[in-house]
Design a protein around this motif. Sequence first.
Motif, PDB file in Angstrom:
ATOM      1  N   GLU A  84       0.816  -1.211   0.000  1.00 51.86           N
ATOM      2  CA  GLU A  84       0.000   0.000   0.000  1.00 51.86           C
ATOM      3  C   GLU A  84       0.854   1.267   0.000  1.00 51.86           C
ATOM      4  O   GLU A  84       0.558   2.222  -0.727  1.00 51.86           O
ATOM      5  N   ALA A  85       1.908   1.305   0.816  1.00 44.51           N
ATOM      6  CA  ALA A  85       2.757   2.501   0.861  1.00 44.51           C
ATOM      7  C   ALA A  85       3.471   2.708  -0.473  1.00 44.51           C
ATOM      8  O   ALA A  85       3.637   3.848  -0.925  1.00 44.51           O
ATOM      9  N   GLU A  86       3.895   1.624  -1.107  1.00 43.96           N
ATOM     10  CA  GLU A  86       4.489   1.745  -2.442  1.00 43.96           C
ATOM     11  C   GLU A  86       3.482   2.342  -3.408  1.00 43.96           C
ATOM     12  O   GLU A  86       3.819   3.239  -4.190  1.00 43.96           O
ATOM     13  N   TRP A  87       2.259   1.810  -3.354  1.00 44.20           N
ATOM     14  CA  TRP A  87       1.240   2.285  -4.291  1.00 44.20           C
ATOM     15  C   TRP A  87       1.018   3.791  -4.134  1.00 44.20           C
ATOM     16  O   TRP A  87       1.004   4.533  -5.128  1.00 44.20           O
ATOM     17  N   GLU A  88       0.839   4.262  -2.909  1.00 44.80           N
ATOM     18  CA  GLU A  88       0.546   5.688  -2.742  1.00 44.80           C
ATOM     19  C   GLU A  88       1.740   6.558  -3.122  1.00 44.80           C
ATOM     20  O   GLU A  88       1.568   7.629  -3.709  1.00 44.80           O
ATOM     21  N   LYS A  89       2.938   6.095  -2.808  1.00 41.63           N
ATOM     22  CA  LYS A  89       4.118   6.877  -3.213  1.00 41.63           C
ATOM     23  C   LYS A  89       4.173   7.010  -4.730  1.00 41.63           C
ATOM     24  O   LYS A  89       4.432   8.102  -5.261  1.00 41.63           O
ATOM     25  N   ALA A  90       3.911   5.913  -5.437  1.00 41.80           N
ATOM     26  CA  ALA A  90       3.937   5.956  -6.897  1.00 41.80           C
ATOM     27  C   ALA A  90       2.808   6.808  -7.451  1.00 41.80           C
ATOM     28  O   ALA A  90       2.979   7.544  -8.424  1.00 41.80           O
ATOM     29  N   ALA A  91       1.624   6.718  -6.841  1.00 46.87           N
ATOM     30  CA  ALA A  91       0.477   7.486  -7.320  1.00 46.87           C
ATOM     31  C   ALA A  91       0.669   8.980  -7.108  1.00 46.87           C
ATOM     32  O   ALA A  91       0.322   9.793  -7.968  1.00 46.87           O
ATOM     33  N   ARG A  92       1.211   9.333  -5.974  1.00 43.84           N
ATOM     34  CA  ARG A  92       1.428  10.763  -5.679  1.00 43.84           C
ATOM     35  C   ARG A  92       2.494  11.369  -6.570  1.00 43.84           C
ATOM     36  O   ARG A  92       2.409  12.542  -6.942  1.00 43.84           O
ATOM     37  N   ALA A  93       3.529  10.605  -6.872  1.00 46.01           N
ATOM     38  CA  ALA A  93       4.616  11.126  -7.723  1.00 46.01           C
ATOM     39  C   ALA A  93       5.107  12.473  -7.199  1.00 46.01           C
ATOM     40  O   ALA A  93       5.223  13.450  -7.942  1.00 46.01           O
ATOM     41  N   SER A  94       5.333  12.517  -5.887  1.00 49.05           N
ATOM     42  CA  SER A  94       5.860  13.692  -5.162  1.00 49.05           C
ATOM     43  C   SER A  94       4.822  14.780  -4.907  1.00 49.05           C
ATOM     44  O   SER A  94       5.156  15.825  -4.341  1.00 49.05           O
ATOM     45  N   SER A  95       3.590  14.584  -5.300  1.00 52.15           N
ATOM     46  CA  SER A  95       2.559  15.601  -5.070  1.00 52.15           C
ATOM     47  C   SER A  95       2.074  15.561  -3.624  1.00 52.15           C
ATOM     48  O   SER A  95       2.159  14.538  -2.945  1.00 52.15           O
ATOM     49  N   LEU A  96       1.540  16.689  -3.154  1.00 51.75           N
ATOM     50  CA  LEU A  96       0.973  16.793  -1.816  1.00 51.75           C
ATOM     51  C   LEU A  96      -0.518  17.080  -1.854  1.00 51.75           C
ATOM     52  O   LEU A  96      -1.165  17.165  -0.808  1.00 51.75           O
ATOM     53  N   THR A  97      -1.062  17.232  -3.053  1.00 53.51           N
ATOM     54  CA  THR A  97      -2.466  17.580  -3.242  1.00 53.51           C
ATOM     55  C   THR A  97      -3.332  16.309  -3.292  1.00 53.51           C
ATOM     56  O   THR A  97      -2.821  15.188  -3.297  1.00 53.51           O
ATOM     57  N   ARG A  98      -4.646  16.499  -3.355  1.00 50.09           N
ATOM     58  CA  ARG A  98      -5.577  15.368  -3.338  1.00 50.09           C
ATOM     59  C   ARG A  98      -5.358  14.411  -4.495  1.00 50.09           C
ATOM     60  O   ARG A  98      -5.527  13.199  -4.368  1.00 50.09           O
ATOM     61  N   TYR A  99      -5.000  14.960  -5.641  1.00 53.05           N
ATOM     62  CA  TYR A  99      -4.663  14.201  -6.838  1.00 53.05           C
ATOM     63  C   TYR A  99      -3.314  14.704  -7.320  1.00 53.05           C
ATOM     64  O   TYR A  99      -2.910  15.830  -6.979  1.00 53.05           O
ATOM     65  N   PRO A 100      -2.598  13.946  -8.097  1.00 54.08           N
ATOM     66  CA  PRO A 100      -1.255  14.395  -8.487  1.00 54.08           C
ATOM     67  C   PRO A 100      -1.233  15.680  -9.293  1.00 54.08           C
ATOM     68  O   PRO A 100      -0.222  16.370  -9.348  1.00 54.08           O
ATOM     69  N   TRP A 101      -2.363  16.010  -9.937  1.00 63.07           N
ATOM     70  CA  TRP A 101      -2.436  17.223 -10.757  1.00 63.07           C
ATOM     71  C   TRP A 101      -3.062  18.399 -10.014  1.00 63.07           C
ATOM     72  O   TRP A 101      -3.095  19.496 -10.538  1.00 63.07           O
ATOM     73  N   GLY A 102      -3.603  18.200  -8.806  1.00 59.27           N
ATOM     74  CA  GLY A 102      -4.248  19.284  -8.074  1.00 59.27           C
ATOM     75  C   GLY A 102      -5.304  18.774  -7.114  1.00 59.27           C
ATOM     76  O   GLY A 102      -5.253  17.623  -6.666  1.00 59.27           O
ATOM     77  N   ASP A 103      -6.290  19.619  -6.804  1.00 58.17           N
ATOM     78  CA  ASP A 103      -7.280  19.270  -5.793  1.00 58.17           C
ATOM     79  C   ASP A 103      -8.653  18.921  -6.358  1.00 58.17           C
ATOM     80  O   ASP A 103      -9.618  18.767  -5.611  1.00 58.17           O
ATOM     81  N   ALA A 104      -8.780  18.809  -7.662  1.00 61.14           N
ATOM     82  CA  ALA A 104     -10.046  18.435  -8.288  1.00 61.14           C
ATOM     83  C   ALA A 104      -9.767  17.448  -9.415  1.00 61.14           C
ATOM     84  O   ALA A 104      -8.665  17.393  -9.963  1.00 61.14           O
ATOM     85  N   VAL A 105     -10.780  16.656  -9.747  1.00 60.90           N
ATOM     86  CA  VAL A 105     -10.637  15.669 -10.813  1.00 60.90           C
ATOM     87  C   VAL A 105     -11.899  15.651 -11.654  1.00 60.90           C
ATOM     88  O   VAL A 105     -13.008  15.839 -11.145  1.00 60.90           O
ATOM     89  N   SER A 106     -11.743  15.438 -12.941  1.00 63.09           N
ATOM     90  CA  SER A 106     -12.864  15.256 -13.858  1.00 63.09           C
ATOM     91  C   SER A 106     -12.449  14.221 -14.898  1.00 63.09           C
ATOM     92  O   SER A 106     -11.346  13.655 -14.831  1.00 63.09           O
ATOM     93  N   CYS A 107     -13.313  14.000 -15.863  1.00 68.77           N
ATOM     94  CA  CYS A 107     -12.996  13.036 -16.922  1.00 68.77           C
ATOM     95  C   CYS A 107     -11.869  13.503 -17.837  1.00 68.77           C
ATOM     96  O   CYS A 107     -11.405  12.745 -18.689  1.00 68.77           O
ATOM     97  N   LYS A 108     -11.399  14.713 -17.660  1.00 67.99           N
ATOM     98  CA  LYS A 108     -10.232  15.157 -18.414  1.00 67.99           C
ATOM     99  C   LYS A 108      -8.956  14.486 -17.909  1.00 67.99           C
ATOM    100  O   LYS A 108      -8.001  14.325 -18.663  1.00 67.99           O
ATOM    101  N   GLN A 109      -8.963  14.114 -16.622  1.00 67.65           N
ATOM    102  CA  GLN A 109      -7.763  13.519 -16.030  1.00 67.65           C
ATOM    103  C   GLN A 109      -7.866  12.024 -15.766  1.00 67.65           C
ATOM    104  O   GLN A 109      -6.847  11.341 -15.691  1.00 67.65           O
ATOM    105  N   ALA A 110      -9.086  11.502 -15.575  1.00 62.44           N
ATOM    106  CA  ALA A 110      -9.223  10.111 -15.144  1.00 62.44           C
ATOM    107  C   ALA A 110     -10.570   9.551 -15.581  1.00 62.44           C
ATOM    108  O   ALA A 110     -11.497  10.299 -15.908  1.00 62.44           O
ATOM    109  N   ILE A 111     -10.674   8.233 -15.553  1.00 57.74           N
ATOM    110  CA  ILE A 111     -11.921   7.550 -15.889  1.00 57.74           C
ATOM    111  C   ILE A 111     -12.678   7.290 -14.595  1.00 57.74           C
ATOM    112  O   ILE A 111     -12.246   6.489 -13.754  1.00 57.74           O
TER     113      ILE A 111
END
Length: 286
Positions: free
Chosen positions: A146-173
């Motif tokens: 689990e810790a590996e997964w979150e480290k990889a998913a964050r990719a050094s980000s501190l926000t809710r998502y790696p690209w920022g604090d909001a998500v839509s279908c532009k970034q993910a399914i």
Amino acid sequence: MSGLKLSHLPLPGLSRLIVSQLSLLPLLMSSSVLADSTQLKVGVLVPESSFQMGCSVKDSDCESDEGKPGGVSVFVPAFYIDTHEVMVSEYQACLDAGKCQRPKDHDRNQYCNLGAKGRDHHPINCVDWSQAQAFCQWRGQRLPYEAEWEKAARASSLTRYPWGDAVSCKQAILDDGKTMGSVAGEPDGCGEDRTWPIGSRSANALGLFDMHGNVGEWTMNWYAKDGIAQYVQGNLTDQKPTPRKVVRGGSWDETALNLRSSFRNIKAPISGDSIYGSIGFRCAND
């Protein structure tokens, strides 16, 4: 079809995967279908270091098992993780080799990708935990911790998502509550009411696709409510067996809250009569 269109995606070919046009090269570097575990697929190397795990900065939606706002420092040794979720075609190769068990398929439920026409490049889903782990072992790998997964998913980000604090279908399914497609009135799967081909959205800063959305991903760990506190103390791998395993990343039929980098979903490792249409996996190794 209104809303998002699939026509911009490259057509699947015999020797290529369906991926976004800007992300083809790194995906191909680590996605060949292997005949046996001696041909280890090496994904992206994530170097050893500490990272901030758990509740993101200024995230008011965190649940109690996500820890304190801003996260806590967790050291993770170096590991490799696959660039993409395991595809139907890859899992089929393991079935053909007699090394994997057949999960629930499209004949059993419309949301299961195995056996569905045109979904060879979609993520395998409807898999139990042991089926996912068996595939990874066939490849000479394992599921990520689990810790590996979150480290990889964050990719050094501190926000809710790696690209920022909001998500839509532009970034993910996901089900973003507004994007409609070929299925009238249905926002699940960005309007398609199913998964999408792997790599349909841009990779994160580490070159990893679909860490958020498409399918949730099994991890190695048994669920512990104080799991993050255990990881802080250096116990990344040896949680006491409980009735549930940890699933990360959110999926095509989940809303934005479940796609947050810190969200800890949990599922019984054996689906039984349930259909795990929103769960797949990717592999990792030391």
